[in-house]
Structure formats: structure tokens, C-alpha cells
Write a protein that holds these residues in place. Sequence first.
Motif, mmCIF file in Angstrom:
data_model
loop_
_atom_site.group_PDB
_atom_site.id
_atom_site.type_symbol
_atom_site.label_atom_id
_atom_site.label_comp_id
_atom_site.label_asym_id
_atom_site.label_seq_id
_atom_site.Cartn_x
_atom_site.Cartn_y
_atom_site.Cartn_z
ATOM 1 N N THR A 124 14.082 0.892 -2.025
ATOM 2 C CA THR A 124 13.446 1.107 -3.313
ATOM 3 C C THR A 124 13.619 2.449 -3.613
ATOM 4 N N ASN A 125 14.390 2.889 -4.722
ATOM 5 C CA ASN A 125 14.981 4.168 -5.091
ATOM 6 C C ASN A 125 13.695 4.694 -5.716
ATOM 7 N N TYR A 126 13.365 6.154 -5.360
ATOM 8 C CA TYR A 126 12.246 6.761 -6.137
ATOM 9 C C TYR A 126 12.987 8.227 -6.461
ATOM 10 N N PRO A 127 12.285 8.674 -7.547
ATOM 11 C CA PRO A 127 11.718 8.275 -8.560
ATOM 12 C C PRO A 127 12.298 7.127 -9.261
ATOM 13 N N PRO A 128 11.650 6.311 -10.194
ATOM 14 C CA PRO A 128 12.102 5.296 -10.897
ATOM 15 C C PRO A 128 13.036 5.851 -11.896
ATOM 16 N N PRO A 129 13.531 4.946 -12.743
ATOM 17 C CA PRO A 129 15.029 5.365 -13.551
ATOM 18 C C PRO A 129 14.020 6.192 -14.876
ATOM 19 N N PRO A 130 14.937 7.005 -15.476
ATOM 20 C CA PRO A 130 14.288 7.708 -16.514
ATOM 21 C C PRO A 130 13.847 7.017 -17.850
ATOM 22 N N PRO A 131 12.733 7.378 -18.393
ATOM 23 C CA PRO A 131 12.210 6.581 -19.486
ATOM 24 C C PRO A 131 13.262 6.369 -20.672
ATOM 25 N N GLY A 132 13.108 4.958 -21.204
ATOM 26 C CA GLY A 132 13.942 4.635 -22.144
ATOM 27 C C GLY A 132 13.545 5.187 -23.553
ATOM 28 N N PRO A 133 14.429 4.862 -24.689
ATOM 29 C CA PRO A 133 14.375 5.601 -25.769
ATOM 30 C C PRO A 133 12.664 5.397 -26.541
ATOM 31 N N ASP A 134 12.198 4.210 -25.975
ATOM 32 C CA ASP A 134 10.759 3.831 -26.695
ATOM 33 C C ASP A 134 9.797 4.390 -25.595
ATOM 34 N N GLY A 135 10.199 5.366 -24.471
ATOM 35 C CA GLY A 135 9.264 6.039 -23.692
ATOM 36 C C GLY A 135 8.873 5.335 -22.522
ATOM 37 N N THR A 136 8.972 4.080 -22.466
ATOM 38 C CA THR A 136 8.479 3.533 -21.099
ATOM 39 C C THR A 136 9.497 3.577 -20.110
#
Length: 158
Positions: free
Chosen positions: A63-75
Motif C-alpha cells: 500500500t503506497n504511503y502517503p495516500p494520493p493528493p486531495p481532490g478538488p473537493d478537499g477530500t
Amino acid sequence: MITTSFSLRQALPTRRVARAFSTTPSRLSDVSKLILVGRLGKDPEVRTTRTDKEYVSYLVATTNYPPPPPGPDGTRPESKTTWHTIFSFNPTANNFLRNLQKGSQVYVEANFELREPDPAADPNTPQGQRQIFLRHETIRLLRAPPMQPSEETVEESS
């Protein structure tokens, strides 16, 4: 009497090392290696080839860390697990692999080979898709899986 201070370094001409770049491949130094740190997804499986050569297949989850960057909605989407199937054809390594258990945390080095699809195969089958072939080189056990109590050792209280 004349004395002369003489250094061997001064007497030898300095040699410049020029790096030559060539279009011919240097096969001895070419490498395609994948390093994985993850957990075994299931116990390693002993199998045989069509020519009755024994090999071991094992599955490592990362499992890659850190998680993917936040989307346009901030999540931020959750990290995804990637499953890697590795094949070992080394009898000594196979003896070690047989004793590993699902859930073990391992460090793996594997040769990486990209296999192109068979143009005559159906694109929905594995033969019709590009595949990554991982050939086992080394493995280190980092952490054994946690012990799970078996049903026989659990006592019921009355």
C-alpha cells in the motif's frame, strides 16, 4: 653533492578518464529490479512447470504511503493496495519460502520483466494483456504474522 626531491606523482603523466557513451548495450550493468516491502497475501504455493521443474509462487500486498493528493473537493482518497505475484525458481529460496505464512511482513527484491500481449489472444484474457513478470531474487522476513489463537486452545468458562 646535489640532492633532488623527486615525487613519483610528478613523474607520471596524469591520465584523464573520459566517459564514453555508446549505442551498444552494456548488458552487464543493465538492471530492472523491483523492491517491495509488504505482507504475504497468502501462504506461498509450490507448483511445477510443464517440464516438471518445481517453483514457488507467492503474493505480496503493498500500500503506497502517503495516500494520493486531495481532490478538488478537499477530500483525500484512500491508498490502494497493489498485489504482486512473484515466482521463485531457486531450490534454496523455495525451501525458505515454504515456511513463510500469510500476513508475514517481507522485504523482497525481484527482477522485473514486462511481457507484451499476444496479438492473436483475446484482449480480455491475461495472454491478451501486458503483464509484469517478477522473478524472485531475495527475500527477508521483517515480521512474522501475529499469532491467532486456535479454537482448541480457547477454553470456555462455565
